[in-house]
Design a protein around this motif. Structure first.
Motif, mmCIF file in Angstrom:
data_model
loop_
_atom_site.group_PDB
_atom_site.id
_atom_site.type_symbol
_atom_site.label_atom_id
_atom_site.label_comp_id
_atom_site.label_asym_id
_atom_site.label_seq_id
_atom_site.Cartn_x
_atom_site.Cartn_y
_atom_site.Cartn_z
ATOM 1 N N THR A 182 -12.422 14.550 64.092
ATOM 2 C CA THR A 182 -13.472 13.626 64.520
ATOM 3 C C THR A 182 -14.076 12.798 63.383
ATOM 4 O OG1 THR A 182 -14.012 15.028 66.414
ATOM 5 C CG2 THR A 182 -15.684 13.441 65.730
ATOM 6 N N PRO A 183 -14.458 13.379 62.239
ATOM 7 C CA PRO A 183 -15.073 12.547 61.182
ATOM 8 C C PRO A 183 -14.178 11.418 60.676
ATOM 9 C CG PRO A 183 -15.599 14.856 60.826
ATOM 10 C CD PRO A 183 -14.577 14.825 61.916
ATOM 11 N N PRO A 184 -12.914 11.672 60.273
ATOM 12 C CA PRO A 184 -12.121 10.522 59.818
ATOM 13 C C PRO A 184 -11.865 9.503 60.924
ATOM 14 C CG PRO A 184 -10.753 12.494 59.965
ATOM 15 C CD PRO A 184 -12.175 12.935 60.116
ATOM 16 N N HIS A 185 -11.752 9.981 62.137
ATOM 17 C CA HIS A 185 -11.575 9.075 63.285
ATOM 18 C C HIS A 185 -12.784 8.162 63.438
ATOM 19 C CE1 HIS A 185 -11.238 7.752 67.465
ATOM 20 N NE2 HIS A 185 -12.375 8.383 67.734
ATOM 21 N N PHE A 186 -13.972 8.741 63.498
ATOM 22 C CA PHE A 186 -15.159 7.950 63.795
ATOM 23 C C PHE A 186 -15.661 7.179 62.583
ATOM 24 C CE2 PHE A 186 -19.382 6.897 65.245
ATOM 25 C CZ PHE A 186 -19.201 6.705 66.606
ATOM 26 N N TRP A 187 -15.538 7.736 61.394
ATOM 27 C CA TRP A 187 -16.011 7.024 60.210
ATOM 28 C C TRP A 187 -15.192 5.772 59.927
ATOM 29 C CZ3 TRP A 187 -16.746 12.142 57.057
ATOM 30 C CH2 TRP A 187 -18.025 12.655 57.336
ATOM 31 N N ALA A 188 -13.916 5.766 60.327
ATOM 32 C CA ALA A 188 -13.129 4.541 60.182
ATOM 33 C C ALA A 188 -13.730 3.424 61.028
ATOM 34 C CB ALA A 188 -11.674 4.801 60.573
ATOM 35 N N LEU A 189 -14.118 3.751 62.258
ATOM 36 C CA LEU A 189 -14.791 2.779 63.111
ATOM 37 C C LEU A 189 -16.134 2.376 62.513
ATOM 38 C CD1 LEU A 189 -15.132 1.230 65.827
ATOM 39 C CD2 LEU A 189 -16.138 3.329 66.750
ATOM 40 N N ALA A 190 -16.859 3.362 61.979
ATOM 41 C CA ALA A 190 -18.187 3.089 61.423
ATOM 42 C C ALA A 190 -18.115 2.151 60.222
ATOM 43 C CB ALA A 190 -18.859 4.399 61.027
ATOM 44 N N ILE A 191 -17.045 2.244 59.435
ATOM 45 C CA ILE A 191 -16.879 1.318 58.312
ATOM 46 C C ILE A 191 -16.759 -0.111 58.831
ATOM 47 C CG2 ILE A 191 -15.235 0.551 56.553
ATOM 48 C CD1 ILE A 191 -14.707 3.467 55.887
ATOM 49 N N VAL A 211 -19.636 2.317 51.688
ATOM 50 C CA VAL A 211 -18.277 2.301 52.219
ATOM 51 C C VAL A 211 -17.321 3.106 51.345
ATOM 52 C CG1 VAL A 211 -16.302 0.815 52.728
ATOM 53 C CG2 VAL A 211 -18.608 0.109 53.400
ATOM 54 N N GLU A 212 -17.430 2.964 50.016
ATOM 55 C CA GLU A 212 -16.495 3.667 49.134
ATOM 56 C C GLU A 212 -16.614 5.178 49.296
ATOM 57 O OE1 GLU A 212 -15.206 3.950 44.405
ATOM 58 O OE2 GLU A 212 -16.805 2.578 45.047
ATOM 59 N N TYR A 213 -17.846 5.681 49.355
ATOM 60 C CA TYR A 213 -18.050 7.120 49.559
ATOM 61 C C TYR A 213 -17.443 7.567 50.879
ATOM 62 C CZ TYR A 213 -20.528 11.556 50.223
ATOM 63 O OH TYR A 213 -20.833 12.873 50.442
ATOM 64 N N THR A 214 -17.622 6.770 51.924
ATOM 65 C CA THR A 214 -17.088 7.112 53.247
ATOM 66 C C THR A 214 -15.574 7.133 53.230
ATOM 67 O OG1 THR A 214 -19.021 6.058 54.249
ATOM 68 C CG2 THR A 214 -17.161 6.531 55.689
ATOM 69 N N ARG A 215 -14.955 6.204 52.518
ATOM 70 C CA ARG A 215 -13.498 6.186 52.421
ATOM 71 C C ARG A 215 -12.971 7.471 51.796
ATOM 72 N NH1 ARG A 215 -13.337 0.003 50.091
ATOM 73 N NH2 ARG A 215 -13.269 -1.086 52.107
ATOM 74 N N LEU A 219 -10.553 10.490 53.465
ATOM 75 C CA LEU A 219 -9.361 11.051 52.837
ATOM 76 C C LEU A 219 -9.459 12.573 52.740
ATOM 77 C CD1 LEU A 219 -6.646 10.720 51.423
ATOM 78 C CD2 LEU A 219 -7.898 10.353 49.272
ATOM 79 N N LEU A 220 -10.606 13.090 52.315
ATOM 80 C CA LEU A 220 -10.774 14.536 52.168
ATOM 81 C C LEU A 220 -10.663 15.251 53.514
ATOM 82 C CD1 LEU A 220 -13.688 14.639 49.551
ATOM 83 C CD2 LEU A 220 -11.271 15.184 49.162
ATOM 84 N N TYR A 221 -11.283 14.689 54.542
ATOM 85 C CA TYR A 221 -11.194 15.298 55.868
ATOM 86 C C TYR A 221 -9.767 15.209 56.414
ATOM 87 C CZ TYR A 221 -15.987 16.612 57.008
ATOM 88 O OH TYR A 221 -17.201 17.248 57.066
ATOM 89 N N THR A 222 -9.054 14.158 56.059
ATOM 90 C CA THR A 222 -7.669 14.031 56.530
ATOM 91 C C THR A 222 -6.787 15.094 55.880
ATOM 92 O OG1 THR A 222 -7.998 11.644 56.829
ATOM 93 C CG2 THR A 222 -5.734 12.446 56.809
#
Length: 308
Positions: A182-191, A211-215, A219-222
């Motif tokens: 869920t986090p990498p899925h939704f944070w990509a949209l949030a970016i 944005v950089e921190y979220t990216r 990656l870490l969650y993936t």
């Protein structure tokens, strides 16, 4: 002049049909994985219906509580409550009817444990996440992801009643996969939609931490997701067919996440978001094929059908 959508279409859009479709798909996979072969038809159909009704109810409550936020965001400014096609009172009644119908179906014709788990999931998403977590912390989607990850467990419970001694542990593995996804899925949209969230004053991670921190978090969650998706094979829940599919899908997700650190264009985050949906559906499809269809394709099994 743009034609006014029909009343059925207005209420249908309240249920977030595309989001709910992914939810009930993972619930259905949980049903198939719960037993060898095909699950019983009655429990499958009624369990599917009950879970769908609950998910539709939760989606409607989400739109009701988020209507002020939705009005400030480009991607949600068209929703029926925002534009006045459906009043808040009508939406509330609709959500209550869907929720009550869900509980009636599950309690009367499925089993109590599925009804209880489904109700907890409904409240977790529609109230706890939407009303409180979403507005309180940039970890909203992480904490609130528990409710959104529950459908495979609900599907499993609908078939087994959670009476199997260790099967529920396998169901929780499916929940864990969606929880980490869920986090990498939704944070990509949030970016991609960070300006919307900032305007609506929703503390999504790209807004509060950049944005950089979220990216990097994506990656870490993936990486963690790829590890978690191997667990069904490790515990003997699935075989090599699933493992191969999970590793290929995971490698693609890692490539998307790595490239997101230095994306070729602004729209790339949406490509990551879109792939994450395909990823989850394909991953669960691999689980199903490995669990049910593949054994019938093995030579030993096929020989049973060779006439003497």
């Amino acid at each position: 002049m743009t034609p006014t959508p029909s009343i059925v279409r207005q209420y249908w859009s309240l249920t977030k049909p595309r989001v709910v479709a992914l939810i009930v798909f993972t619930a259905a996979i949980g049903m198939f994985l719960a037993v060898p072969g095909l699950p019983p038809l009655r429990e499958s159909v009624l369990g599917f219906l009950g879970i769908w009704l609950a998910a539709a109810s939760a989606a409607t409550v989400n739109q009701l509580l988020d209507s002020r936020i939705d009005a400030k965001m480009a991607r949600t400014s068209w929703r029926p409550i925002v534009v006045g096609q459906v009043t808040p009172r009508q939406a509330l009644v609709f959500a209550l009817v869907l929720g009550a119908a869900s509980m009636a179906v599950l309690l009367l014709w499925v089993n109590t444990i599925t009804a209880v788990l489904t109700f907890c999931s409904l409240i977790g998403y529609a109230v706890v996440y939407t009303r409180f977590l979403k507005r309180a912390t940039p970890q909203n989607i992480v904490i609130g992801g528990v409710a959104g990850a529950a459908p495979p467990l609900l599907g499993w419970a609908a078939i087994t009643g959670m009476q199997d001694q260790w099967g529920w542990a396998h169901a929780l593995l499916l929940v864990l996969i969606i929880f980490v996804w869920t986090p990498p899925h939704f944070w990509a949209l949030a970016i991609f939609r960070r300006a919307d969230y900032a305007r609506a004053m929703v503390p999504m991670l790209p807004v509060t931490h950049g944005v950089e921190y979220t990216r990097w978090q994506i990656l870490l969650y993936t990486v963690l997701l790829v590890v978690v998706t191997v667990l069904p094979w490790v515990v003997g829940m699935s075989g090599n067919f699933y493992l191969g599919g999970a590793l290929v899908l995971g490698a693609m997700f890692l490539w998307y996440a790595w490239r997101l650190l230095d994306p070729p264009d602004e729209f790339y985050a949406m490509r990551v978001f879109n792939y994450s949906i395909v990823y989850l559906m394909a991953l669960f499809a691999f689980l199903l094929v490995d669990h049910w269809m593949l054994p019938y394709l093995q030579p030993a099994a096929m020989m049973e059908f060779v006439p003497e």
